[in-house]
Design a protein around this motif. Sequence first.
Motif, PDB file in Angstrom:
ATOM      1  N   UNK A 169       3.980  -4.714 -14.935  1.00 19.19           N
ATOM      2  CA  UNK A 169       4.810  -3.876 -14.068  1.00 19.19           C
ATOM      3  C   UNK A 169       4.286  -2.441 -14.036  1.00 19.19           C
ATOM      4  N   UNK A 170       3.954  -1.907 -15.215  1.00 19.11           N
ATOM      5  CA  UNK A 170       3.457  -0.528 -15.288  1.00 19.11           C
ATOM      6  C   UNK A 170       2.108  -0.399 -14.587  1.00 19.11           C
ATOM      7  N   UNK A 171       1.280  -1.416 -14.735  1.00 22.59           N
ATOM      8  CA  UNK A 171      -0.027  -1.405 -14.077  1.00 22.59           C
ATOM      9  C   UNK A 171       0.137  -1.382 -12.560  1.00 22.59           C
ATOM     10  N   UNK A 172       1.046  -2.208 -12.041  1.00 23.25           N
ATOM     11  CA  UNK A 172       1.279  -2.255 -10.597  1.00 23.25           C
ATOM     12  C   UNK A 172       1.966  -0.980 -10.115  1.00 23.25           C
ATOM     13  N   UNK A 173       2.809  -0.405 -10.979  1.00 21.89           N
ATOM     14  CA  UNK A 173       3.520   0.826 -10.622  1.00 21.89           C
ATOM     15  C   UNK A 173       2.532   1.954 -10.357  1.00 21.89           C
ATOM     16  N   UNK A 402       4.142  -8.702  -6.661  1.00 18.61           N
ATOM     17  CA  UNK A 402       4.215  -7.620  -7.656  1.00 18.61           C
ATOM     18  C   UNK A 402       4.502  -6.278  -6.978  1.00 18.61           C
ATOM     19  N   UNK A 403       3.871  -6.063  -5.827  1.00 14.76           N
ATOM     20  CA  UNK A 403       4.105  -4.809  -5.101  1.00 14.76           C
ATOM     21  C   UNK A 403       5.564  -4.696  -4.683  1.00 14.76           C
ATOM     22  N   UNK A 404       6.109  -5.800  -4.185  1.00 14.99           N
ATOM     23  CA  UNK A 404       7.515  -5.792  -3.763  1.00 14.99           C
ATOM     24  C   UNK A 404       8.437  -5.497  -4.947  1.00 14.99           C
ATOM     25  N   UNK A 405       8.200  -6.179  -6.066  1.00 17.22           N
ATOM     26  CA  UNK A 405       9.066  -6.013  -7.242  1.00 17.22           C
ATOM     27  C   UNK A 405       9.028  -4.570  -7.737  1.00 17.22           C
ATOM     28  N   UNK A 406       7.823  -4.006  -7.809  1.00 20.40           N
ATOM     29  CA  UNK A 406       7.684  -2.626  -8.290  1.00 20.40           C
ATOM     30  C   UNK A 406       8.411  -1.657  -7.363  1.00 20.40           C
ATOM     31  N   UNK A 407       8.276  -1.858  -6.053  1.00 23.56           N
ATOM     32  CA  UNK A 407       8.956  -0.976  -5.100  1.00 23.56           C
ATOM     33  C   UNK A 407      10.468  -1.148  -5.172  1.00 23.56           C
ATOM     34  N   UNK A 408      10.902  -2.377  -5.350  1.00 19.91           N
ATOM     35  CA  UNK A 408      12.334  -2.668  -5.391  1.00 19.91           C
ATOM     36  C   UNK A 408      12.991  -2.067  -6.635  1.00 19.91           C
ATOM     37  N   UNK A 409      12.232  -1.999  -7.743  1.00 18.11           N
ATOM     38  CA  UNK A 409      12.778  -1.498  -9.015  1.00 18.11           C
ATOM     39  C   UNK A 409      12.062  -0.215  -9.438  1.00 18.11           C
ATOM     40  N   UNK A 410      11.711   0.555  -8.465  1.00 17.76           N
ATOM     41  CA  UNK A 410      10.929   1.773  -8.703  1.00 17.76           C
ATOM     42  C   UNK A 410      11.636   2.743  -9.650  1.00 17.76           C
TER      43      UNK A 410
END
Length: 733
Positions: A169-173, A402-410
């Motif tokens: 998650x942190x990497x994608x963030x 992963x992009x969607x999840x990171x944006x959704x839980x930014x």
Amino acid sequence: MIKKIQLKNIASYDEVGIELDNLKKINFIYGSNGSGKTTLSNQIASSNNLGNSNCNISWENNEKLQTLIYNKQFRKDNFESATIEGVFTIGSATQEELKVIEQKQRELQELKEEGIKKKGSFEKIENDIAKLHKEAEEDFWESIYKFYEPNFKEAFRGFQYKKTFKEKLLQEFDKNIENVLTLDELTKNSSIIFGEVPVHIQKLIIPNYKDLINIQDNKIFSKKIVGKSDIDISDLILKLNINDWVNEGRSHLTDSTTCPFCQNETISTKFRKNLEDYFDESFLKDTQSIDSLHGKYKEFSTSLTSYFEKIIKDETNNKNSKLNLETFSINFKLLKEIFEQNILLITKKIKEPSKVIRLNSFNDTLQELISIISETNIEIINHNKIVANYKESRANLVNNIWTYIVKEHNDIIKRFSKKIHNFGQGVTSLNLQIKEKRKDYSNLNEEIKLLTKNVTSVQPAVDSINNTLKQFGFLSFSIIASSKQPKHYELQRENGESAQSTLSEGEITFITFLYFMQLVKGSQIEDEVSQERVLIVDDPISSLDSTVLFVVSTLLKGVIHNIKLNVGNVKQLIVLTHNVYFHKEISYSNGRESNSNINSYWILRKNKNITNIQFYDSKNPISTSYELLWSELKNRDKTSNTSTQNVMRRIIENYFKILGKFKDDELIEKFPTVENQEICRSLLCWINDGSHCLTDDLFIELQYDSTEKYLEVFEQIFELTNHKSHYDMMMQD
């Protein structure tokens, strides 16, 4: 300082092995002969060797200190050659030089303590970071992973542990990609890509329905089809509106003149002619056209219906179907009903050509079906693109998820990332401070080495060892500076001959230990004199008589005293012994000190040839019958005078006659007065002769009606033989 020792898979230590955890500054390990003490000390010595997996040592603050080990191997390493390596100690320094060195060492210790504090702060921050990571792992796992797992489990492959999921998650963030697909799009694509490996799907054919539309829109259905109006019978037919009835009746006429309906002779040649003229060629053409349209409509509608039925059947059995089967089936059912109704209407038109009919429009329904097929084909095209580029499509989908999840839980990821960043700044700052402290420590340590190097020598160790030898009656040999090899020693007899190979077992054991004690204060390497160290002492009193036993214990007590005061270079001591009396002597505390944070006690035992260990924390487990005798003596007010005298006799027997090997006369002659000599003799007489001297004992007891005189003589025996410290130790509360 050593915090933990693990030993396994060697000698009597099995694959489980033993673990000495929570080691303190001073540690006493008791074990009988053969219980594994020497194996333990040897393995500690060899724990630095690469590939030694039998012994693992954990150090406090990960700071490894020099380890000095006294055991049989130490004697072999240092006293089996012709010369003995010299020990450098501080011996030629002036008081002023010593003060400078001591001041520098105090400063060095302060630097070390500051460094430890900084390291402690660093470790606290690291612990806080670890705690924060742990909390984030739990939070991300519960609120994110479990929520998306049902649909996106395949995208999480390789990250199905809390820690790895958080790190991903942190990497994608950090990538901060803007364009993302919707959740519905991702879910739909996941059902394709994450199931079985997708296969190519044929598109659905859109049928041609123009002919049906043309029939539906044919104007003939709205036309009143009737006969010619200028025929004699036309007025009557039109007036009665029986055009269709008359037309139907024509089919029932025969060659007879009899009417098939009224059975009268009304069917004349003229009437037949009027009928034929009325239903002329135009009428026939229109009715034939309707018949033709009726047949074609049935044919085209049946063909279209069959095609749609085949689609429904095929897609029902197709697990990869993209068709919205439910909506399609509903519209198909509606279309089929329209077709059936229109066929009935056309049939009615055939029977009643004069009637105007309006076919039900199937345009909207059919168009809906065609739209569903078109939408399905679009999905099939996309599906087939995925099939053609499956690996790339799968990778893109995983990235998009992963992009969607990171944006959704930014928000929650950003908060965590910010906290970690703030902690990271603290870690960086502390690292710089620790680095500076290490640099200062290294510089000061080198300065101390240089100062000590200027005032160190191997001669003070020679003088100290020889003084101790003379003090305790070892006069037949001494240790001298070697004439063969600089900075080395030799053992020499009084007549100048080498004593290396002629010393008794007790002599070689004693001088080996004295040499070891010089190493405790110094080093064989000149610039390591002031280096901090840990001592491991394994049975130093083997082959020694009682006098030397107490010398050894006294020397080690000095080391223990300095450790307690945090004075000198020795920071930790581990003593291993099989001798109960030595254990008791060396572990003696004056009773005014709390040992709970300094001392720890262990017992090694061998059961079925397997060594195990038991931890007693700060409670000394060595309690013998000898110790119980002293306990009884301390509580003498609860026993008779005779019992008290017998207790004192048994103590003297155990301590002086069995362990110490003192002769009776040696003890008696220590007393200057006849009276005290007589009391001492009475105590010893009972030991030697048992019940034969009982009468003398009673006489003495009657002569001295109080046990106080016996106690006085008893105490003096220890005092006059220089063992008063043992008496004090055993009589303490």
